[in-house]
Design a protein around this motif. Structure first.
Motif, PDB file in Angstrom:
ATOM      1  N   THR A 158      62.996  26.777  63.449  1.00 43.77           N
ATOM      2  CA  THR A 158      61.592  26.440  63.746  1.00 43.77           C
ATOM      3  C   THR A 158      60.663  27.614  63.495  1.00 43.77           C
ATOM      4  OG1 THR A 158      61.705  27.112  66.071  1.00 43.77           O
ATOM      5  CG2 THR A 158      62.374  24.857  65.543  1.00 43.77           C
ATOM      6  N   GLY A 159      61.200  28.787  63.218  1.00 40.65           N
ATOM      7  CA  GLY A 159      60.354  29.964  63.062  1.00 40.65           C
ATOM      8  C   GLY A 159      60.515  30.623  61.695  1.00 40.65           C
ATOM      9  N   PRO A 160      59.851  31.741  61.504  1.00 37.78           N
ATOM     10  CA  PRO A 160      58.983  32.385  62.486  1.00 37.78           C
ATOM     11  C   PRO A 160      57.684  31.597  62.661  1.00 37.78           C
ATOM     12  CG  PRO A 160      58.920  33.596  60.416  1.00 37.78           C
ATOM     13  CD  PRO A 160      59.960  32.525  60.254  1.00 37.78           C
ATOM     14  N   LEU A 161      57.328  31.346  63.921  1.00 37.91           N
ATOM     15  CA  LEU A 161      56.173  30.506  64.231  1.00 37.91           C
ATOM     16  C   LEU A 161      55.164  31.279  65.064  1.00 37.91           C
ATOM     17  CD1 LEU A 161      54.727  27.759  64.385  1.00 37.91           C
ATOM     18  CD2 LEU A 161      56.128  27.232  66.391  1.00 37.91           C
ATOM     19  N   LEU A 162      53.961  31.393  64.542  1.00 36.89           N
ATOM     20  CA  LEU A 162      52.804  31.862  65.288  1.00 36.89           C
ATOM     21  C   LEU A 162      51.783  30.734  65.208  1.00 36.89           C
ATOM     22  CD1 LEU A 162      52.470  35.549  63.969  1.00 36.89           C
ATOM     23  CD2 LEU A 162      53.695  34.756  65.991  1.00 36.89           C
ATOM     24  N   ASP A 163      51.580  30.033  66.303  1.00 41.39           N
ATOM     25  CA  ASP A 163      50.705  28.862  66.257  1.00 41.39           C
ATOM     26  C   ASP A 163      49.238  29.265  66.284  1.00 41.39           C
ATOM     27  OD1 ASP A 163      50.386  29.642  68.868  1.00 41.39           O
ATOM     28  OD2 ASP A 163      51.130  27.793  69.760  1.00 41.39           O
ATOM     29  N   ARG A 164      48.359  28.264  66.303  1.00 39.54           N
ATOM     30  CA  ARG A 164      46.925  28.533  66.214  1.00 39.54           C
ATOM     31  C   ARG A 164      46.429  29.394  67.371  1.00 39.54           C
ATOM     32  NH1 ARG A 164      45.086  22.421  65.473  1.00 39.54           N
ATOM     33  NH2 ARG A 164      46.953  22.224  66.774  1.00 39.54           N
ATOM     34  N   LYS A 165      46.969  29.165  68.568  1.00 36.78           N
ATOM     35  CA  LYS A 165      46.510  29.960  69.706  1.00 36.78           C
ATOM     36  C   LYS A 165      46.940  31.413  69.557  1.00 36.78           C
ATOM     37  CE  LYS A 165      45.669  28.041  73.558  1.00 36.78           C
ATOM     38  NZ  LYS A 165      45.696  27.324  74.850  1.00 36.78           N
ATOM     39  N   ALA A 166      48.135  31.648  69.053  1.00 33.25           N
ATOM     40  CA  ALA A 166      48.577  33.020  68.808  1.00 33.25           C
ATOM     41  C   ALA A 166      47.667  33.706  67.791  1.00 33.25           C
ATOM     42  CB  ALA A 166      50.023  33.034  68.321  1.00 33.25           C
ATOM     43  N   LEU A 167      47.293  32.979  66.760  1.00 37.40           N
ATOM     44  CA  LEU A 167      46.414  33.561  65.742  1.00 37.40           C
ATOM     45  C   LEU A 167      45.019  33.831  66.298  1.00 37.40           C
ATOM     46  CD1 LEU A 167      47.492  31.531  62.583  1.00 37.40           C
ATOM     47  CD2 LEU A 167      48.202  33.828  63.266  1.00 37.40           C
ATOM     48  N   ARG A 168      44.588  33.040  67.279  1.00 35.44           N
ATOM     49  CA  ARG A 168      43.310  33.331  67.941  1.00 35.44           C
ATOM     50  C   ARG A 168      43.401  34.631  68.731  1.00 35.44           C
ATOM     51  NH1 ARG A 168      42.796  27.682  68.936  1.00 35.44           N
ATOM     52  NH2 ARG A 168      43.402  27.881  71.127  1.00 35.44           N
TER      53      ARG A 168
END
Length: 216
Positions: A158-168
């Motif tokens: 499933t990764g590496p995952l940085l979702d939208r909130k992490a990018l914010r």
């Protein structure tokens, strides 16, 4: 913009690099009970309520013995409401208590109470995994992202995952808004740990301010 971005990431992770599962007392492993507890936590975190309250509610549910879908479904609605209330999760407690019961029943009936079977059904397709997670009552796109963001520790596909909130959170820290650049800055830091730290910066101005103050 002259700040050392690598140092910013290091300071952030050192001070705030605790996953939400860890904060909730979940020792995450690729086994049914920790994965189920993570699903419940993701459900709670996805509501418009503070993360600290969601984590406290997840702990309260666990302390009430509701650590697996069989026990969650077998509890009365009032028992679920009471446990949520002990965690301070009162704004959405009645609806959430219903959803937790329904989700536990679905998990038991369709996947034998084991989220690894849901993972097998997705067959390595992360978008399908995200869609299946959203079949649980109360788990929308945000909840699915939270689950996958944390589960990448034990479900590496499933990764590496940085979702939208992490990018914010990265944006708040004047860091790149690009996943690969952030991962490079983080070095050997687990993506799930980096993501959690960035999310903490996104939702708490004090985390961002403290990190930037220490970078100087």
């Amino acid at each position: 913009m002259g700040r050392d971005q690598r140092r910013t990431v290091r300071e952030l992770v050192d001070a705030h690099g605790q996953t939400y599962a860890e904060e909730a007392g979940i020792r995450l492993k690729d086994t049914p009970q920790p994965l189920y507890r993570l699903l419940v936590l993701a459900h709670l975190l996805s509501a418009r309520i503070s993360a600290s309250i969601a984590v406290a509610a997840a702990r309260a549910l666990s302390e009430a013995g509701l650590r697996d879908p069989r026990r969650m479904a077998g509890a009365t609605w009032q028992q679920r409401v009471d446990a949520l209330g002990r965690g301070g999760y009162r704004r959405y407690d009645e609806r959430t208590a219903t959803q937790l019961g329904e989700a536990a029943e679905l998990l038991t009936e369709r996947w034998g109470g084991d989220l690894r079977r849901l993972r097998d059904e997705a067959d390595g397709d992360v978008s399908e995994l995200r869609r299946l997670l959203q079949e649980f009552p109360g788990v929308g796109p945000t909840g699915a992202d939270i689950f996958l963001r944390e589960a990448q520790l034990v479900w590496p596909e499933t990764g590496p995952l940085l979702d939208r909130k992490a990018l914010r959170g990265a944006e708040r820290l004047d860091l790149p808004g690009d996943r690969d650049r952030l991962l490079a800055l983080a070095g050997k830091t687990e993506p799930a740990v980096l993501a959690a730290a960035l999310v903490r910066a996104a939702v708490d101005k004090e985390v961002a301010g403290d990190t930037l103050d220490r970078v100087g």
